[in-house]
Design an enzyme around this catalytic site. Sequence first.
Site, short mmCIF file in Angstrom:
data_model
loop_
_atom_site.label_atom_id
_atom_site.label_comp_id
_atom_site.label_asym_id
_atom_site.label_seq_id
_atom_site.Cartn_x
_atom_site.Cartn_y
_atom_site.Cartn_z
N GLU A 54 0.82 -1.20 0.00
CA GLU A 54 0.00 0.00 0.00
C GLU A 54 0.86 1.26 0.00
O GLU A 54 1.98 1.26 0.52
CB GLU A 54 -0.92 0.00 1.23
CG GLU A 54 -2.01 -1.04 1.12
CD GLU A 54 -2.89 -1.17 2.35
OE1 GLU A 54 -4.01 -1.69 2.20
OE2 GLU A 54 -2.46 -0.78 3.45
N CYS B 106 3.16 8.67 1.01
CA CYS B 106 3.82 7.77 1.97
C CYS B 106 4.04 6.44 1.26
O CYS B 106 3.08 5.80 0.82
CB CYS B 106 2.91 7.61 3.19
SG CYS B 106 3.53 6.44 4.39
N CYS C 59 6.70 -6.56 7.44
CA CYS C 59 7.83 -5.98 8.18
C CYS C 59 8.27 -6.96 9.25
O CYS C 59 7.43 -7.53 9.94
CB CYS C 59 7.42 -4.66 8.82
SG CYS C 59 8.77 -3.86 9.72
N CYS D 64 6.44 -4.28 15.57
CA CYS D 64 6.02 -3.32 16.58
C CYS D 64 4.59 -3.67 17.00
O CYS D 64 3.74 -3.94 16.14
CB CYS D 64 6.09 -1.89 16.04
SG CYS D 64 7.77 -1.41 15.58
N CYS E 245 1.34 -1.98 15.43
CA CYS E 245 1.36 -1.73 13.98
C CYS E 245 0.73 -2.89 13.20
O CYS E 245 1.09 -4.05 13.39
CB CYS E 245 2.81 -1.54 13.55
SG CYS E 245 2.98 -1.37 11.76
N CYS F 262 -1.15 6.22 10.11
CA CYS F 262 0.08 5.60 10.61
C CYS F 262 -0.22 4.30 11.36
O CYS F 262 -1.09 4.26 12.22
CB CYS F 262 0.79 6.55 11.57
SG CYS F 262 1.54 7.91 10.74
S1 SF4 Z 1 5.92 0.51 12.87
FE1 SF4 Z 1 5.29 -1.25 11.64
S2 SF4 Z 1 6.23 -0.94 9.63
FE2 SF4 Z 1 7.28 0.44 11.08
S3 SF4 Z 1 9.05 -0.74 11.82
FE3 SF4 Z 1 7.40 -1.15 13.28
S4 SF4 Z 1 6.41 -3.02 12.49
FE4 SF4 Z 1 7.66 -2.19 10.84
#
Ligand code: SF4
Length: 353
Positions: free
Chosen positions: A94, A107, A114, A118, A121, A337
Amino acid sequence: MKATRPSLKDFSRDALRADFKERGFPAYRADQVLSWIYAQGVESVAEMNNLPTSLRTHLEEEWDTSSLSRRRVEVSQDGTQKFLLETRDGAAIEAVLIPEERRNTLCVSTQVGCPLACSFCATGALGFTRNLTTGEIMDQVIRAREVLSEESAITNIVFMGMGEPLLNLPAVTEAIGLLTDPKTLAMAPRRITVSTAGLVPQIKPLLEIGPINLAVSLHATTDTVRDELVPLNRRFPLDVLLGSLRSEPLLSRKRPVFFEYTLMRGVNDSLEDAARLPELLKGIPSKLNVIPMNAHPDAEYEPPDQATCDAFTQTAYRAGLRVTLRRNRGADIDAACGQLAARDKTALSSVIS
Ligand code: SF4
């Protein structure tokens, strides 16, 4: 679209010139091809009418001009647009276009998923598939540009979409080279921002690319909380991350670090947290962006109420920080975000923009 041929967008100007030369075409033909693609927005080789037939035939038989297909565009009530894009090997990513009065910010994503996981996220919840290529990063810009009117342009690029950009630094570096190349998109480096969760060894090499902006996802004022929110903190804790930024000569008041701080109710939103920030950031040229959490199904966190957001921001401001409380953009289409998850990959083949 199958990834069996090289994509023209994977090549920097110098690399394409060298490749063309090796194949017996004059190097300046590479400049012409890149100019068609980036400056003029033409991907059909047949329309590149200043190229000789032999080169056009070669390009049509051996190369792809596009790395991504646009599968869907969702438009938020506030005008934010989220693009669901498909790579040549069928992965979904995306990109998000945020129109504002005087600028259009895109963005972009740098990875499929990923690996940093996190806890707040949606991308982190997907796990990691692979890094994006240079061409896949560049094509997010081209696919998004296609929906703008002729008078509009993408004015700013933020590498804050899916993935940790510094885990894909070679492709990010090449993409920044193409974005700023005077003969392609000619963007000023100060209009480009790269975000990191805090991959300390890669920060200097990133800053050495040129005078682009660095954003750091901070999100906590203690290691205990940051270990939970950003597990990378266990490898590079706050004193290591902030110490490295404090001693980084490439940063200055003119080129500060943008610290991103997502406020989560009852987790990192106390006035004690706000009061700790000035000491933590002391000696680092910085701007603090406070962003209320965007709730989504992959995380248990909620945004604080408005009064808490205001009090947090005021406390940091009175303590001397340059701070902005950001408004959520595109939250109603999961484009804000931490919300990017390319959830409907399974629907890719049936959804057309
Ligand atoms: S916020 Fe999401 S995309 Fe960014 S580094 Fe952490 S897990 Fe990865």
